[in-house]
Design a protein around this motif. Sequence first.
Motif, PDB file in Angstrom:
ATOM      1  N   ASP A 129      -2.022   7.529  -7.442  1.00  8.29           N
ATOM      2  CA  ASP A 129      -0.785   6.949  -6.905  1.00  8.29           C
ATOM      3  C   ASP A 129      -0.693   7.133  -5.399  1.00  8.29           C
ATOM      4  O   ASP A 129      -0.187   6.266  -4.691  1.00  8.29           O
ATOM      5  CB  ASP A 129       0.443   7.569  -7.583  1.00  8.29           C
ATOM      6  CG  ASP A 129       0.815   6.870  -8.882  1.00  8.29           C
ATOM      7  OD1 ASP A 129       0.293   5.751  -9.130  1.00  8.29           O
ATOM      8  OD2 ASP A 129       1.609   7.432  -9.649  1.00  8.29           O
ATOM      9  N   GLY A 130      -1.187   8.258  -4.911  1.00  8.57           N
ATOM     10  CA  GLY A 130      -1.175   8.507  -3.473  1.00  8.57           C
ATOM     11  C   GLY A 130      -2.011   7.499  -2.704  1.00  8.57           C
ATOM     12  O   GLY A 130      -1.628   7.054  -1.622  1.00  8.57           O
ATOM     13  N   GLU A 131      -3.152   7.138  -3.274  1.00 10.48           N
ATOM     14  CA  GLU A 131      -3.975   6.124  -2.624  1.00 10.48           C
ATOM     15  C   GLU A 131      -3.251   4.784  -2.601  1.00 10.48           C
ATOM     16  O   GLU A 131      -3.260   4.081  -1.588  1.00 10.48           O
ATOM     17  CB  GLU A 131      -5.315   5.973  -3.368  1.00 10.48           C
ATOM     18  CG  GLU A 131      -6.241   7.147  -3.156  1.00 10.48           C
ATOM     19  CD  GLU A 131      -7.488   7.096  -4.008  1.00 10.48           C
ATOM     20  OE1 GLU A 131      -8.364   7.959  -3.792  1.00 10.48           O
ATOM     21  OE2 GLU A 131      -7.608   6.216  -4.897  1.00 10.48           O
ATOM     22  N   ARG A 132      -2.620   4.457  -3.719  1.00 12.51           N
ATOM     23  CA  ARG A 132      -1.939   3.167  -3.859  1.00 12.51           C
ATOM     24  C   ARG A 132      -0.668   3.083  -3.012  1.00 12.51           C
ATOM     25  O   ARG A 132      -0.408   2.067  -2.375  1.00 12.51           O
ATOM     26  CB  ARG A 132      -1.596   2.958  -5.332  1.00 12.51           C
ATOM     27  CG  ARG A 132      -1.644   1.543  -5.813  1.00 12.51           C
ATOM     28  CD  ARG A 132      -1.497   1.498  -7.304  1.00 12.51           C
ATOM     29  NE  ARG A 132      -0.622   2.595  -7.705  1.00 12.51           N
ATOM     30  CZ  ARG A 132       0.452   2.497  -8.467  1.00 12.51           C
ATOM     31  NH1 ARG A 132       0.768   1.386  -8.973  1.00 12.51           N
ATOM     32  NH2 ARG A 132       1.209   3.511  -8.749  1.00 12.51           N
ATOM     33  N   LYS A 133       0.106   4.163  -2.991  1.00 13.35           N
ATOM     34  CA  LYS A 133       1.429   4.116  -2.358  1.00 13.35           C
ATOM     35  C   LYS A 133       1.475   4.683  -0.941  1.00 13.35           C
ATOM     36  O   LYS A 133       2.422   4.403  -0.204  1.00 13.35           O
ATOM     37  CB  LYS A 133       2.436   4.875  -3.220  1.00 13.35           C
ATOM     38  CG  LYS A 133       2.648   4.237  -4.580  1.00 13.35           C
ATOM     39  CD  LYS A 133       3.594   5.064  -5.427  1.00 13.35           C
ATOM     40  CE  LYS A 133       3.794   4.452  -6.797  1.00 13.35           C
ATOM     41  NZ  LYS A 133       4.617   5.308  -7.667  1.00 13.35           N
ATOM     42  N   ILE A 134       0.487   5.503  -0.565  1.00 16.39           N
ATOM     43  CA  ILE A 134       0.532   6.141   0.756  1.00 16.39           C
ATOM     44  C   ILE A 134      -0.666   5.738   1.632  1.00 16.39           C
ATOM     45  O   ILE A 134      -0.485   5.204   2.726  1.00 16.39           O
ATOM     46  CB  ILE A 134       0.584   7.689   0.616  1.00 16.39           C
ATOM     47  CG1 ILE A 134       1.829   8.096  -0.174  1.00 16.39           C
ATOM     48  CG2 ILE A 134       0.531   8.361   1.979  1.00 16.39           C
ATOM     49  CD1 ILE A 134       1.844   9.541  -0.618  1.00 16.39           C
TER      50      ILE A 134
END
Length: 179
Positions: A129-134
């Motif tokens: 999720d961090g890769e996708r959202k940040i």
Amino acid sequence: MTDADTVPTMIPRYVRSTFEPDEYTYDIIWTDRLTGKCVLSYDGADPANTNPAYGAKPDSDCLASCGHDINAEIELGQSVIPVPEGEAERLVARKARAAEREQENREALDLLNFLGADAETFDFDDYYDGERKILRPALEKRGYTSVSFYVVEADSFGPLIRGCVAQCHCGKRVRFFYG
């Protein structure tokens, strides 16, 4: 320089093929094009032969243990077995792609350092999720496109090092890493 001087003439010495005579057999065969003889053969359906998690070694290591270099090349005319059309050209292209990727890896930057404050909220425990959202949006904000993440190194607990490839606004493909 003539056109004959630029025509690729080198091909891989060793060629990989499979033997699948029935629904139960899947053998991997490496043949030496200089002799036409099999130099390595194994059951490709057995995870112990193909999966590193079960102790399998890469084909390059298996061939090396028999005294063969998987990257060896020979002149096209030296092959005693038929060579598919375009093989020499494909070898040249494959080597160019490998050299390009090696250069990209040498120039790769630490992604979290590169992004600085934009990556402060990134959490390794939720890397997907961090890769996708940040991380992806932070790169896109800097003009990067075609952002893609991949595993560089992992163990049974998950990724240790992640890689990222993206297209720079200048048109150049660049790589990053974190972990």
